[in-house]
Design an enzyme around this catalytic site. Structure first.
Site, PDB file in Angstrom:
ATOM      1  CB  CYS A   1     -39.192  -1.440 -14.874  1.00  0.00           C
ATOM      2  SG  CYS A   1     -40.636  -1.397 -13.814  1.00  0.00           S
TER       3      CYS A   1
ATOM      4  CG  HIS B   1     -36.248   0.487 -12.399  1.00  0.00           C
ATOM      5  ND1 HIS B   1     -37.050   1.424 -13.013  1.00  0.00           N
ATOM      6  CD2 HIS B   1     -37.100  -0.342 -11.723  1.00  0.00           C
ATOM      7  CE1 HIS B   1     -38.315   1.183 -12.720  1.00  0.00           C
ATOM      8  NE2 HIS B   1     -38.364   0.124 -11.934  1.00  0.00           N
TER       9      HIS B   1
ATOM     10  CG  ASN C   1     -41.239   2.169 -10.428  1.00  0.00           C
ATOM     11  OD1 ASN C   1     -40.982   2.376 -11.610  1.00  0.00           O
ATOM     12  ND2 ASN C   1     -41.275   0.962  -9.902  1.00  0.00           N
TER      13      ASN C   1
HETATM   14  O1  UT7 Z   1     -40.475  -1.397 -10.761  1.00  0.00           O
HETATM   15  C1  UT7 Z   1     -40.814  -2.727 -10.633  1.00  0.00           C
HETATM   16  C2  UT7 Z   1     -40.155  -3.351  -9.508  1.00  0.00           C
HETATM   17  N1  UT7 Z   1     -40.796  -2.974  -8.281  1.00  0.00           N
HETATM   18  C3  UT7 Z   1     -40.088  -3.022  -7.186  1.00  0.00           C
HETATM   19  O2  UT7 Z   1     -38.924  -3.279  -7.275  1.00  0.00           O
HETATM   20  C4  UT7 Z   1     -40.776  -2.800  -5.857  1.00  0.00           C
HETATM   21  C5  UT7 Z   1     -40.194  -3.775  -4.881  1.00  0.00           C
HETATM   22  N2  UT7 Z   1     -40.761  -3.717  -3.533  1.00  0.00           N
HETATM   23  C6  UT7 Z   1     -40.539  -2.686  -2.684  1.00  0.00           C
HETATM   24  O3  UT7 Z   1     -39.947  -1.688  -3.055  1.00  0.00           O
HETATM   25  C7  UT7 Z   1     -40.963  -2.831  -1.229  1.00  0.00           C
HETATM   26  O4  UT7 Z   1     -41.306  -4.174  -0.994  1.00  0.00           O
HETATM   27  C8  UT7 Z   1     -42.163  -1.917  -0.847  1.00  0.00           C
HETATM   28  C9  UT7 Z   1     -41.723  -0.458  -0.805  1.00  0.00           C
HETATM   29  C10 UT7 Z   1     -43.287  -2.110  -1.834  1.00  0.00           C
HETATM   30  C11 UT7 Z   1     -42.656  -2.280   0.547  1.00  0.00           C
HETATM   31  O5  UT7 Z   1     -41.626  -2.198   1.497  1.00  0.00           O
HETATM   32  P1  UT7 Z   1     -41.417  -3.384   2.553  1.00  0.00           P
HETATM   33  O6  UT7 Z   1     -40.353  -2.943   3.460  1.00  0.00           O
HETATM   34  O7  UT7 Z   1     -41.203  -4.635   1.749  1.00  0.00           O
HETATM   35  O8  UT7 Z   1     -42.768  -3.387   3.338  1.00  0.00           O
HETATM   36  P2  UT7 Z   1     -43.825  -4.584   3.497  1.00  0.00           P
HETATM   37  O9  UT7 Z   1     -44.543  -4.819   2.216  1.00  0.00           O
HETATM   38  O10 UT7 Z   1     -43.132  -5.734   4.129  1.00  0.00           O
HETATM   39  O11 UT7 Z   1     -44.820  -3.965   4.524  1.00  0.00           O
HETATM   40  C12 UT7 Z   1     -44.442  -3.674   5.878  1.00  0.00           C
HETATM   41  C13 UT7 Z   1     -45.648  -3.131   6.606  1.00  0.00           C
HETATM   42  C14 UT7 Z   1     -46.884  -3.992   6.471  1.00  0.00           C
HETATM   43  O12 UT7 Z   1     -47.570  -3.946   7.717  1.00  0.00           O
HETATM   44  P3  UT7 Z   1     -47.450  -5.164   8.765  1.00  0.00           P
HETATM   45  O13 UT7 Z   1     -47.940  -6.362   8.038  1.00  0.00           O
HETATM   46  O14 UT7 Z   1     -45.984  -5.245   9.106  1.00  0.00           O
HETATM   47  O15 UT7 Z   1     -48.300  -4.715   9.885  1.00  0.00           O
HETATM   48  C15 UT7 Z   1     -47.719  -3.268   5.459  1.00  0.00           C
HETATM   49  O16 UT7 Z   1     -49.095  -3.493   5.607  1.00  0.00           O
HETATM   50  O17 UT7 Z   1     -45.989  -1.851   6.081  1.00  0.00           O
HETATM   51  C16 UT7 Z   1     -47.383  -1.842   5.753  1.00  0.00           C
HETATM   52  N3  UT7 Z   1     -47.574  -0.955   4.618  1.00  0.00           N
HETATM   53  C17 UT7 Z   1     -47.716   0.376   4.753  1.00  0.00           C
HETATM   54  N4  UT7 Z   1     -47.752   1.179   5.833  1.00  0.00           N
HETATM   55  C18 UT7 Z   1     -47.913   2.492   5.630  1.00  0.00           C
HETATM   56  C19 UT7 Z   1     -47.599  -1.252   3.292  1.00  0.00           C
HETATM   57  N5  UT7 Z   1     -47.781  -0.154   2.567  1.00  0.00           N
HETATM   58  C20 UT7 Z   1     -47.852   0.884   3.448  1.00  0.00           C
HETATM   59  C21 UT7 Z   1     -48.010   2.264   3.310  1.00  0.00           C
HETATM   60  N6  UT7 Z   1     -48.037   3.033   4.424  1.00  0.00           N
HETATM   61  N7  UT7 Z   1     -48.125   2.862   2.094  1.00  0.00           N
END
Ligand code: UT7
Length: 326
Positions: A113, A253, A283
């Site tokens: 990125c 970004h 992204n």
């Molecule tokens: O460009 C390079 C740099 N990249 C980044 O900066 C990305 C950084 N990370 C993020 O932006 C966030 O961590 C995400 C958007 C990827 C995820 O958000 P989060 O608030 O950290 O969610 P999480 O990974 O903690 O997941 C929460 C819940 C999980 O379920 P449980 O375990 O709480 O039951 C996931 O399984 O959301 C679930 N989940 C989804 N639910 C519906 C994960 N992906 C999805 C989805 N739809 N697409």
């Protein structure tokens, strides 16, 4: 030290749009979850026959037109991408060929990125050492080609798009005032494409296990992204002798609206001055900053003397920020 400036911008986002509603039919997700957790509503997806250099060529042509220059005056091409057309030769060399610029050095940078900001830093070095005068810097991806469309944790986050800028030595006080770059390989396994390189060459097994796609520990990456983006912005501002109050526009970004908001708060820039297009583009890795810059430029938002802060973080980890006087 010579100051370099951007004399033209261009970008290209593929025609096809994939909405969150479309994704609801593909994986177990909802528009609400994606919007709330990331700020993304839709993303552009390259056609089957479109590789990264095809997007890059369009962006390059638009940047050259915007700069009002003869393309033959470009003497170097640098492309920040992690989704090259082929592992070798470089994607930049395909753009060079398509532009009809045989003879001009062209190479890629793998800084995920942060690729566009790394590219600007290299261009600054080349122009300063006198080896080159007018450089085409591109950044962007066709991430859809390395996305695991069965993994809801990653497939909702990425999009395709390439941005470009033509840079040369500045003849006034406009240009890149400061650039700060950073990296940390200790967490390289938190965001990577495991197979396809020399560590895990392609095998039936690697393909079956989808090791040629993006693997990300989203939560962990998030924490580092917030810290590194804040640190990079702070360092670039310090190097420029400025604070958040001097900023006309902040172009972060576009990985997650929550990361953008937290970083803006840290650098003390109100959200009205923060450019956000993540809702429409998702992204695009190295593409986020140059495509945003081009969108703002074409909308007439950028006025001479404006102070723009750009700031990126991605796989590696790699990060970087720059202060630009327009
Ligand atoms: O460009 C390079 C740099 N990249 C980044 O900066 C990305 C950084 N990370 C993020 O932006 C966030 O961590 C995400 C958007 C990827 C995820 O958000 P989060 O608030 O950290 O969610 P999480 O990974 O903690 O997941 C929460 C819940 C999980 O379920 P449980 O375990 O709480 O039951 C996931 O399984 O959301 C679930 N989940 C989804 N639910 C519906 C994960 N992906 C999805 C989805 N739809 N697409």
């Amino acid at each position: 030290m010579k100051q370099i400036k951007i004399i033209g911008t261009g970008s290209y986002l593929p025609e096809k749009i994939l909405t969150n509603k479309d994704l609801e039919k593909m994986v177990d997700t909802t528009d609400e979850w994606i919007t709330k957790r990331s700020g993304i509503k839709e993303r552009h997806i390259a056609a089957d026959n479109q590789a990264t250099s095809d997007l890059g060529l369009e962006a390059a042509k638009r940047a050259i037109e915007n700069a009002k220059i003869d393309k033959n005056t470009i003497d170097c091409i640098i492309f920040g991408t992690v989704t090259p057309d082929t592992l070798f030769p470089s994607t930049a060399i395909y753009v060079q060929k398509a532009l009809g610029l045989a003879g001009v050095p062209a190479f890629d940078i793998s800084a995920a990125c942060s690729g566009f900001i790394y590219g600007l830093a290299i261009a600054q070095g080349f122009i300063n050492n006198g080896s080159h005068k007018r450089i085409l810097v591109l950044g962007g991806e066709t991430l859809s080609k390395v996305t695991n469309w069965e993994d809801r944790a990653t497939c909702v986050l990425f999009g395709d798009g390439v941005g470009a800028a033509v840079v040369e030595e500045s003849n006034d006080d406009s240009g890149i005032v400061s650039i700060y770059l950073g990296g940390d390989g200790n967490m390289s396994n938190l965001l990577y494409q495991p197979a396809g390189g020399s560590r895990i060459p392609a095998t039936e097994e690697s393909v079956k296990n989808k090791l040629h796609t993006i693997h990300m520990e989203g939560n962990e990456v998030y924490k580092h992204a917030v810290n590194a983006m804040a640190e990079a912005a702070k360092r670039a501002l310090e190097m420029a002798g400025m604070t958040g109050e001097d900023i006309t526009y902040f172009i972060p970004h576009q990985a997650n609206i929550r990361i953008i908001e937290t970083t803006a708060k840290f650098v003390n820039v109100p959200m009205e001055k923060v450019f956000v297009n993540i809702d429409r583009t998702a992204n695009t890795s190295a593409g986020t900053i140059p495509t945003a810059l081009d969108e703002m430029n074409r909308k007439g938002m950028l006025k001479k003397g404006d102070i723009i802060l750009i700031d990126a973080f991605g796989a590696g980890f790699s990060w970087g920020a720059a202060v630009i006087r327009w």
